[in-house]
Design a protein around this motif. Structure first.
Motif, PDB file in Angstrom:
ATOM      1  N   ARG A  26      -0.697 -12.560  -6.611  1.00 33.56           N
ATOM      2  CA  ARG A  26      -1.413 -13.479  -5.718  1.00 33.56           C
ATOM      3  C   ARG A  26      -0.951 -13.432  -4.266  1.00 33.56           C
ATOM      4  O   ARG A  26      -1.561 -14.060  -3.388  1.00 33.56           O
ATOM      5  CB  ARG A  26      -1.292 -14.911  -6.262  1.00 33.56           C
ATOM      6  N   GLY A  27       0.103 -12.682  -3.999  1.00 26.22           N
ATOM      7  CA  GLY A  27       0.579 -12.541  -2.628  1.00 26.22           C
ATOM      8  C   GLY A  27       1.707 -13.496  -2.299  1.00 26.22           C
ATOM      9  O   GLY A  27       1.708 -14.654  -2.742  1.00 26.22           O
ATOM     10  N   VAL A  28       2.658 -13.018  -1.522  1.00 23.43           N
ATOM     11  CA  VAL A  28       3.841 -13.803  -1.163  1.00 23.43           C
ATOM     12  C   VAL A  28       3.470 -15.067  -0.397  1.00 23.43           C
ATOM     13  O   VAL A  28       4.022 -16.147  -0.635  1.00 23.43           O
ATOM     14  CB  VAL A  28       4.811 -12.939  -0.329  1.00 23.43           C
ATOM     15  N   GLN A  29       2.530 -14.931   0.524  1.00 26.80           N
ATOM     16  CA  GLN A  29       2.204 -16.054   1.404  1.00 26.80           C
ATOM     17  C   GLN A  29       1.562 -17.218   0.661  1.00 26.80           C
ATOM     18  O   GLN A  29       1.767 -18.390   1.020  1.00 26.80           O
ATOM     19  CB  GLN A  29       1.260 -15.580   2.525  1.00 26.80           C
ATOM     20  N   THR A  30       0.771 -16.936  -0.371  1.00 29.03           N
ATOM     21  CA  THR A  30       0.015 -17.997  -1.041  1.00 29.03           C
ATOM     22  C   THR A  30       0.827 -18.732  -2.110  1.00 29.03           C
ATOM     23  O   THR A  30       0.491 -19.865  -2.458  1.00 29.03           O
ATOM     24  CB  THR A  30      -1.250 -17.417  -1.710  1.00 29.03           C
ATOM     25  N   ILE A  31       1.869 -18.102  -2.600  1.00 25.77           N
ATOM     26  CA  ILE A  31       2.664 -18.716  -3.671  1.00 25.77           C
ATOM     27  C   ILE A  31       3.674 -19.705  -3.097  1.00 25.77           C
ATOM     28  O   ILE A  31       4.423 -19.379  -2.172  1.00 25.77           O
ATOM     29  CB  ILE A  31       3.399 -17.645  -4.493  1.00 25.77           C
ATOM     30  N   GLN A  32       3.685 -20.916  -3.654  1.00 21.74           N
ATOM     31  CA  GLN A  32       4.643 -21.941  -3.250  1.00 21.74           C
ATOM     32  C   GLN A  32       5.689 -22.122  -4.352  1.00 21.74           C
ATOM     33  O   GLN A  32       5.492 -21.703  -5.499  1.00 21.74           O
ATOM     34  CB  GLN A  32       3.913 -23.264  -2.989  1.00 21.74           C
ATOM     35  N   MET A  33       6.778 -22.766  -4.011  1.00 17.23           N
ATOM     36  CA  MET A  33       7.857 -22.969  -4.980  1.00 17.23           C
ATOM     37  C   MET A  33       7.370 -23.759  -6.197  1.00 17.23           C
ATOM     38  O   MET A  33       7.801 -23.519  -7.324  1.00 17.23           O
ATOM     39  CB  MET A  33       9.043 -23.657  -4.315  1.00 17.23           C
ATOM     40  N   GLN A  34       6.475 -24.715  -5.977  1.00 18.40           N
ATOM     41  CA  GLN A  34       5.953 -25.492  -7.090  1.00 18.40           C
ATOM     42  C   GLN A  34       5.169 -24.613  -8.062  1.00 18.40           C
ATOM     43  O   GLN A  34       5.213 -24.826  -9.287  1.00 18.40           O
ATOM     44  CB  GLN A  34       5.063 -26.618  -6.585  1.00 18.40           C
ATOM     45  N   ASP A  35       4.469 -23.618  -7.540  1.00 25.40           N
ATOM     46  CA  ASP A  35       3.736 -22.679  -8.401  1.00 25.40           C
ATOM     47  C   ASP A  35       4.695 -21.951  -9.332  1.00 25.40           C
ATOM     48  O   ASP A  35       4.415 -21.760 -10.519  1.00 25.40           O
ATOM     49  CB  ASP A  35       2.978 -21.647  -7.556  1.00 25.40           C
ATOM     50  N   ILE A  42       9.826 -25.226 -15.495  1.00 21.79           N
ATOM     51  CA  ILE A  42      11.036 -25.951 -15.098  1.00 21.79           C
ATOM     52  C   ILE A  42      10.671 -26.923 -13.985  1.00 21.79           C
ATOM     53  O   ILE A  42       9.615 -26.810 -13.348  1.00 21.79           O
ATOM     54  CB  ILE A  42      12.157 -25.005 -14.601  1.00 21.79           C
ATOM     55  N   GLY A  43      11.551 -27.870 -13.726  1.00 20.07           N
ATOM     56  CA  GLY A  43      11.327 -28.814 -12.643  1.00 20.07           C
ATOM     57  C   GLY A  43      11.597 -28.170 -11.298  1.00 20.07           C
ATOM     58  O   GLY A  43      12.381 -27.222 -11.196  1.00 20.07           O
ATOM     59  N   ILE A  44      10.967 -28.689 -10.263  1.00 17.21           N
ATOM     60  CA  ILE A  44      11.152 -28.135  -8.927  1.00 17.21           C
ATOM     61  C   ILE A  44      12.597 -28.270  -8.464  1.00 17.21           C
ATOM     62  O   ILE A  44      13.128 -27.393  -7.774  1.00 17.21           O
ATOM     63  CB  ILE A  44      10.190 -28.810  -7.920  1.00 17.21           C
ATOM     64  N   PHE A  51      17.512 -21.326  -6.392  1.00 19.09           N
ATOM     65  CA  PHE A  51      17.057 -20.662  -5.163  1.00 19.09           C
ATOM     66  C   PHE A  51      16.686 -21.726  -4.139  1.00 19.09           C
ATOM     67  O   PHE A  51      15.577 -22.275  -4.170  1.00 19.09           O
ATOM     68  CB  PHE A  51      15.851 -19.759  -5.456  1.00 19.09           C
ATOM     69  N   PRO A  52      17.628 -22.055  -3.237  1.00 16.75           N
ATOM     70  CA  PRO A  52      17.391 -23.114  -2.246  1.00 16.75           C
ATOM     71  C   PRO A  52      16.244 -22.827  -1.293  1.00 16.75           C
ATOM     72  O   PRO A  52      15.685 -23.750  -0.695  1.00 16.75           O
ATOM     73  CB  PRO A  52      18.727 -23.176  -1.478  1.00 16.75           C
ATOM     74  N   LYS A  53      15.897 -21.559  -1.141  1.00 18.69           N
ATOM     75  CA  LYS A  53      14.796 -21.176  -0.258  1.00 18.69           C
ATOM     76  C   LYS A  53      13.850 -20.221  -0.980  1.00 18.69           C
ATOM     77  O   LYS A  53      14.289 -19.403  -1.785  1.00 18.69           O
ATOM     78  CB  LYS A  53      15.317 -20.464   1.002  1.00 18.69           C
ATOM     79  N   LEU A  57      14.209 -16.160  -3.104  1.00 20.93           N
ATOM     80  CA  LEU A  57      13.511 -15.731  -4.312  1.00 20.93           C
ATOM     81  C   LEU A  57      12.692 -14.471  -4.039  1.00 20.93           C
ATOM     82  O   LEU A  57      12.560 -13.607  -4.904  1.00 20.93           O
ATOM     83  CB  LEU A  57      12.615 -16.854  -4.818  1.00 20.93           C
ATOM     84  N   ILE A  58      12.163 -14.345  -2.843  1.00 17.10           N
ATOM     85  CA  ILE A  58      11.448 -13.131  -2.457  1.00 17.10           C
ATOM     86  C   ILE A  58      12.405 -11.947  -2.454  1.00 17.10           C
ATOM     87  O   ILE A  58      12.071 -10.857  -2.936  1.00 17.10           O
ATOM     88  CB  ILE A  58      10.803 -13.297  -1.062  1.00 17.10           C
ATOM     89  N   VAL A  59      13.605 -12.161  -1.925  1.00 14.73           N
ATOM     90  CA  VAL A  59      14.621 -11.097  -1.928  1.00 14.73           C
ATOM     91  C   VAL A  59      15.003 -10.731  -3.360  1.00 14.73           C
ATOM     92  O   VAL A  59      15.126  -9.548  -3.705  1.00 14.73           O
ATOM     93  CB  VAL A  59      15.871 -11.523  -1.130  1.00 14.73           C
ATOM     94  N   ALA A  60      15.179 -11.741  -4.208  1.00 15.73           N
ATOM     95  CA  ALA A  60      15.538 -11.492  -5.604  1.00 15.73           C
ATOM     96  C   ALA A  60      14.446 -10.701  -6.319  1.00 15.73           C
ATOM     97  O   ALA A  60      14.732  -9.796  -7.111  1.00 15.73           O
ATOM     98  CB  ALA A  60      15.792 -12.813  -6.327  1.00 15.73           C
TER      99      ALA A  60
END
Length: 209
Positions: A26-35, A42-44, A51-53, A57-60
């Motif tokens: 779906r693309g990096v820009q459109t995905i949010q942490m809640q997604d 799991i809970g947010i 992953f505090p940021k 997670l993108i790097v991982a």
């Protein structure tokens, strides 16, 4: 490692796999942490503990993809064939990226360029980032010695430097060219497949013994 630590590592890897699939689809820009939290069930708050940021997670996810590519390339290197033939297959492997009509991997790496410096903000993430890249480089460097032994590669050039330069630039060009837009006439002249085939031919002609 304790059972609790093992479970923690397994959950972390699960989160990374979920995020990687979402970023690619779906693309990096459109995905949010809640997604990601929802998809990982799991809970947010739990997600942010790992992953505090979002950038971490993108790097991982990038590290995971690079590790998968290293495994794929390593599989080619382990086959019974000449070093020259292995290099040809590795170039074909990268060319296979453009066969995805959605160009998901190319788009993901284009987005990652915006976040690469973020890796340095987390020592753990940065260590994994360097390790993933180093593993792939180490696999490629074994080809120069194999080429010397089987006589399939030139002996009058710095094979280590050339193989690393060739594969790195070929892979980068694969990603970049597949996303480059031209007008209709120029698109026919400079199709990604045509350019990559020419580059592959030039590289292989140069390195052949």
């Amino acid at each position: 490692m304790s059972k609790r630590e093992q479970q923690k590592q397994q959950r972390r890897q699960h989160i990374i796999e979920i995020a990687k699939d979402l970023f690619l689809d779906r693309g990096v820009q459109t995905i949010q942490m809640q997604d990601i939290a929802t998809a990982a069930d799991i809970g947010i708050a739990t997600l942010f503990r790992y992953f505090p940021k979002k950038e971490f997670l993108i790097v991982a996810a990038t590290n995971a993809i690079t590790a998968e590519m290293a495994t794929d390339v390593g599989g080619i290197v382990e086959q019974t064939m000449t070093a020259y033939e292995k290099i040809e297959q590795i170039l074909d492997y990268y060319m296979g990226i453009i066969k995805d009509p959605e160009l998901r991997l190319a788009k993901f790496f284009e987005s990652f360029d915006l976040y690469e410096k973020i890796a340095e903000e987390s020592p753990e993430q940065y260590a994994e980032y360097l390790s993933a890249r180093s593993k792939l480089a180490s696999i490629l460097l074994t080809l120069s010695e194999q080429g010397k032994q089987d006589g399939s590669l030139r002996s009058d050039v710095e094979l280590d430097v050339f193989i690393m330069t060739m594969v790195q630039n070929f892979s980068l060009f694969t990603y970049k060219s597949s996303l480059t837009k031209h007008d209709t006439d120029l698109s026919r002249l400079l199709s990604t497949d045509k350019q990559l085939t020419m580059m592959k031919d030039v590289f292989l002609r140069y390195i052949r013994s």
